[in-house]
Write a protein that holds these residues in place. Structure first.
Motif, PDB file in Angstrom:
ATOM      1  N   UNK A  61       0.848  -1.194   0.000  1.00  0.00           N
ATOM      2  CA  UNK A  61       0.000   0.000   0.000  1.00  0.00           C
ATOM      3  C   UNK A  61       0.888   1.250   0.000  1.00  0.00           C
ATOM      4  N   UNK A  62       0.318   2.418  -0.301  1.00  0.00           N
ATOM      5  CA  UNK A  62       1.130   3.641  -0.339  1.00  0.00           C
ATOM      6  C   UNK A  62       1.960   3.887   0.923  1.00  0.00           C
ATOM      7  N   UNK A  63       1.451   3.535   2.091  1.00  0.00           N
ATOM      8  CA  UNK A  63       2.223   3.791   3.309  1.00  0.00           C
ATOM      9  C   UNK A  63       3.395   2.818   3.496  1.00  0.00           C
ATOM     10  N   UNK A  64       3.497   1.801   2.650  1.00  0.00           N
ATOM     11  CA  UNK A  64       4.620   0.857   2.711  1.00  0.00           C
ATOM     12  C   UNK A  64       5.820   1.310   1.885  1.00  0.00           C
ATOM     13  N   UNK A  65       5.647   2.375   1.076  1.00  0.00           N
ATOM     14  CA  UNK A  65       6.697   2.791   0.144  1.00  0.00           C
ATOM     15  C   UNK A  65       6.842   4.316   0.142  1.00  0.00           C
ATOM     16  N   UNK A  66       7.970   4.750  -0.387  1.00  0.00           N
ATOM     17  CA  UNK A  66       8.217   6.170  -0.619  1.00  0.00           C
ATOM     18  C   UNK A  66       8.631   6.327  -2.074  1.00  0.00           C
ATOM     19  N   UNK A  67       8.005   7.258  -2.785  1.00  0.00           N
ATOM     20  CA  UNK A  67       8.417   7.534  -4.167  1.00  0.00           C
ATOM     21  C   UNK A  67       9.717   8.324  -4.126  1.00  0.00           C
ATOM     22  N   UNK A  68      10.741   7.796  -4.801  1.00  0.00           N
ATOM     23  CA  UNK A  68      12.025   8.491  -4.895  1.00  0.00           C
ATOM     24  C   UNK A  68      12.113   9.319  -6.169  1.00  0.00           C
ATOM     25  N   UNK A  69      11.451   8.866  -7.230  1.00  0.00           N
ATOM     26  CA  UNK A  69      11.498   9.584  -8.494  1.00  0.00           C
ATOM     27  C   UNK A  69      10.757   8.830  -9.586  1.00  0.00           C
ATOM     28  N   UNK A  70      10.792   9.405 -10.790  1.00  0.00           N
ATOM     29  CA  UNK A  70      10.160   8.785 -11.953  1.00  0.00           C
ATOM     30  C   UNK A  70      10.884   9.243 -13.204  1.00  0.00           C
ATOM     31  N   UNK A  71      10.648   8.531 -14.301  1.00  0.00           N
ATOM     32  CA  UNK A  71      11.246   8.942 -15.567  1.00  0.00           C
ATOM     33  C   UNK A  71      10.567  10.218 -16.054  1.00  0.00           C
ATOM     34  N   UNK A  72      11.322  11.043 -16.743  1.00  0.00           N
ATOM     35  CA  UNK A  72      10.783  12.313 -17.255  1.00  0.00           C
ATOM     36  C   UNK A  72       9.766  12.073 -18.361  1.00  0.00           C
ATOM     37  N   UNK A  73      10.075  11.139 -19.251  1.00  0.00           N
ATOM     38  CA  UNK A  73       9.254  10.903 -20.439  1.00  0.00           C
ATOM     39  C   UNK A  73       8.858   9.432 -20.535  1.00  0.00           C
ATOM     40  N   UNK A  74       8.013   9.156 -21.515  1.00  0.00           N
ATOM     41  CA  UNK A  74       7.604   7.788 -21.805  1.00  0.00           C
ATOM     42  C   UNK A  74       8.786   7.015 -22.385  1.00  0.00           C
TER      43      UNK A  74
END
Length: 175
Positions: A61-74
């Motif tokens: 679930x969302x509380x089990x993780x932390x978003x560190x980042x994502x790719x800029x584009x597809x």
């Protein structure tokens, strides 16, 4: 839902632990391993799709993780024609993906591959960050490399791909 070029919008998930190892899932009744991933539904944001797919495939679930980042584009990959369902041939080319890198903040015991009635994975393990590039099915390899390269900047004390490759013994023809 396909875009005008024949690509299905999708998210890919690189889930890491405190050692910068990645979650590597074995597909149900197959001998193939991959990162969690899945389609983006109409009207759904990539982030919402990522959380939904994370829960469906890992039980987290969302509380089990932390978003560190994502790719800029597809990032895109084409699926070989013989893998495409007959009724989609001619219109479906492959997947376009936004990739997320997450840190597990919960416990490993929070992972539940049986969270859904039809699980995607029947086994999982922590794996070296760069190893999936060589282990994923051929047609996804370039996207995995591009995603891992771009997302590695969000990790501290991360070994470079070049250093990883230098310490891994080459595979000989006898293997």
């Amino acid at each position: 839902m396909l875009d005008r070029d024949g690509y299905r919008p999708n998210v890919g998930i690189v889930l890491t632990n405190e050692h910068n190892q990645v979650f590597w899932g074995k597909r149900v009744r197959e001998h193939s391993w991959q990162f969690p991933q899945g389609g983006i539904k109409p009207g759904e944001s990539p982030e919402a799709a990522m959380y939904r797919e994370l829960q469906e495939e890992t039980g987290l679930l969302p509380h089990h993780v932390k978003i560190l980042g994502r790719t800029r584009d597809w990032l895109r990959y084409d699926v070989p024609t013989h893998w495409v369902k007959r009724e989609w041939r001619g219109s479906y080319r492959g997947q376009k993906q936004i990739w997320y890198i997450l840190r597990l903040t919960g416990r490993e015991t929070d992972v539940s591959l049986r969270a859904m009635r039809q699980p995607e994975f029947d086994a999982w393990r922590w794996h070296d960050y760069w190893a999936p590039i060589d282990e994923v099915i051929d047609f996804k390899r370039a996207v995995y490399q591009d995603a891992l390269l771009e997302l590695s900047k969000f990790l501290t004390q991360m070994e470079s791909l070049e250093n990883y490759l230098a310490r891994i013994p080459p595979i000989s023809d006898d293997d």
